[in-house]
Design a protein around this motif. Structure first.
Motif, PDB file in Angstrom:
ATOM      1  N   ARG A 151       0.861  -1.199   0.017  1.00 49.28           N
ATOM      2  CA  ARG A 151       0.058  -0.111  -0.034  1.00 49.28           C
ATOM      3  C   ARG A 151       0.881   1.158   0.195  1.00 49.28           C
ATOM      4  N   LEU A 152       1.996   1.140   0.552  1.00 47.78           N
ATOM      5  CA  LEU A 152       3.072   2.285   0.512  1.00 47.78           C
ATOM      6  C   LEU A 152       3.170   3.044  -0.867  1.00 47.78           C
ATOM      7  N   ILE A 153       3.407   1.988  -1.955  1.00 43.05           N
ATOM      8  CA  ILE A 153       3.890   2.449  -3.241  1.00 43.05           C
ATOM      9  C   ILE A 153       2.748   2.392  -4.054  1.00 43.05           C
ATOM     10  N   ALA A 154       1.364   2.345  -3.971  1.00 45.17           N
ATOM     11  CA  ALA A 154       0.149   2.811  -4.701  1.00 45.17           C
ATOM     12  C   ALA A 154       0.199   4.080  -5.131  1.00 45.17           C
ATOM     13  N   GLY A 155       0.383   4.186  -6.834  1.00 39.93           N
ATOM     14  CA  GLY A 155       0.140   5.515  -7.231  1.00 39.93           C
ATOM     15  C   GLY A 155       1.772   5.946  -7.142  1.00 39.93           C
ATOM     16  N   PHE A 156       2.734   5.382  -6.685  1.00 42.13           N
ATOM     17  CA  PHE A 156       3.986   5.927  -6.406  1.00 42.13           C
ATOM     18  C   PHE A 156       4.567   6.457  -7.922  1.00 42.13           C
ATOM     19  N   ASP A 157       5.104   7.680  -8.113  1.00 41.42           N
ATOM     20  CA  ASP A 157       5.527   8.102  -9.212  1.00 41.42           C
ATOM     21  C   ASP A 157       6.828   8.864  -8.970  1.00 41.42           C
ATOM     22  N   PRO A 158       8.166   8.412  -9.174  1.00 38.42           N
ATOM     23  CA  PRO A 158       9.199   8.688  -8.794  1.00 38.42           C
ATOM     24  C   PRO A 158       9.876   9.502 -10.063  1.00 38.42           C
ATOM     25  N   GLY A 159       9.428   9.397 -11.188  1.00 38.07           N
ATOM     26  CA  GLY A 159       9.623   9.997 -12.338  1.00 38.07           C
ATOM     27  C   GLY A 159      10.767   9.357 -13.478  1.00 38.07           C
ATOM     28  N   VAL A 160      10.905   7.930 -12.971  1.00 37.23           N
ATOM     29  CA  VAL A 160      11.190   6.995 -13.665  1.00 37.23           C
ATOM     30  C   VAL A 160      10.690   5.724 -13.565  1.00 37.23           C
ATOM     31  N   PRO A 161      10.835   4.892 -14.530  1.00 40.12           N
ATOM     32  CA  PRO A 161      10.117   3.494 -14.240  1.00 40.12           C
ATOM     33  C   PRO A 161      10.485   2.815 -13.216  1.00 40.12           C
ATOM     34  N   TRP A 162       9.823   1.919 -12.498  1.00 40.95           N
ATOM     35  CA  TRP A 162      10.009   1.208 -11.185  1.00 40.95           C
ATOM     36  C   TRP A 162       9.461  -0.147 -11.134  1.00 40.95           C
ATOM     37  N   MET A 163      10.112  -1.209 -10.642  1.00 43.03           N
ATOM     38  CA  MET A 163       9.729  -2.554 -10.520  1.00 43.03           C
ATOM     39  C   MET A 163       9.412  -2.869  -9.212  1.00 43.03           C
ATOM     40  N   LEU A 164       8.513  -3.682  -8.927  1.00 40.71           N
ATOM     41  CA  LEU A 164       8.359  -4.201  -7.522  1.00 40.71           C
ATOM     42  C   LEU A 164       9.195  -5.483  -7.441  1.00 40.71           C
ATOM     43  N   SER A 165       9.674  -5.769  -6.216  1.00 37.12           N
ATOM     44  CA  SER A 165      10.455  -6.833  -5.950  1.00 37.12           C
ATOM     45  C   SER A 165      10.176  -7.260  -4.406  1.00 37.12           C
TER      46      SER A 165
END
Length: 223
Positions: A151-165
């Motif tokens: 839930r912490l990263i729902a909608g997370f937009d750091p400005g570069v592509p990101w991957m969940l692990s």
């Protein structure tokens, strides 16, 4: 739509062929001696030669010096060098520039402060990998089969592509996709029958579970 499925810690032809056959888009080779998934550069290069461009190749390193990174960049020619140590944004940018390679920075996530730390890399890397922080006393920074609160990263937009692990498997990846809304996932221990031993059946099950649990695919079917 899920755009990237990365199987990390590949060390055998059987695992590589299973990842490609299942429909993974990236495979990772680990260059960290304390990991049960560690491979030599020569072995990784031989395996990468079998990909024939069907999947992207990622080299996972941990605070490696430039002479090691230069050799990896030259012999393996990876699509990404994944930095899984304490590399700063400045160090990540230096690696990207000096070795003419795309860089993915792994960030251990436990709380909101870690996401702020991740954002600091936006101008220095080509992608981020959000992983669970290792437990106290762990001897490696990733591959510990631990998940964090998606839930912490729902909608997370750091400005570069990101991957969940972190702690993903065929049994929970659909929930992870739904909660986090990520478009890229990375798995290692979740497709193993023992530490460092990839199971082709589990690889296939994981990739199938990603496709089956893709929120965009389910929305399209419902419509």
């Amino acid at each position: 739509m899920v755009s990237e499925i990365k199987i990390c810690g590949i060390s055998t032809r059987e695992a590589l062929d299973a990842a490609i056959g299942a429909g993974a888009t990236m495979v990772g080779f680990v260059f960290f001696d304390r990991s049960p998934r560690a491979v030599t550069l020569g072995h990784a290069a031989a395996l990468a030669g079998r990909t024939c461009g069907k999947v992207g190749v990622v080299a996972l390193t941990v605070d490696s010096p430039d002479d090691v990174l230069a050799k990896i960049a030259e012999d393996l020619r990876p699509d990404f060098i994944q930095l899984h140590g304490a590399e700063t944004p400045e160090r990540a940018e230096e690696i990207r520039r000096r070795h003419a390679v795309r860089v993915m920075k792994a960030i251990g996530v436990e709380g909101p402060d870690d996401l702020e730390r991740a954002r600091a890399y936006a101008g220095s890397v080509d992608a981020l990998l959000l992983d669970a922080k290792p437990p106290k006393g762990a001897d490696r920074p990733g591959g510990n089969a631990i998940a964090f609160d998606w839930r912490l990263i729902a909608g997370f937009d750091p400005g570069v592509p990101w991957m969940l692990s972190g702690g993903l498997s065929a049994t929970n990846v659909a929930e992870a996709l739904h909660v986090s809304r990520t478009r890229a996932v990375d798995v290692s221990s979740g497709v193993e029958r023992a530490p460092g031993v990839k199971d082709p059946r589990l690889i296939r099950e994981f990739v199938n579970a990603v496709h089956a649990g893709d929120p965009d695919r389910l929305t399209a079917i419902a419509a």
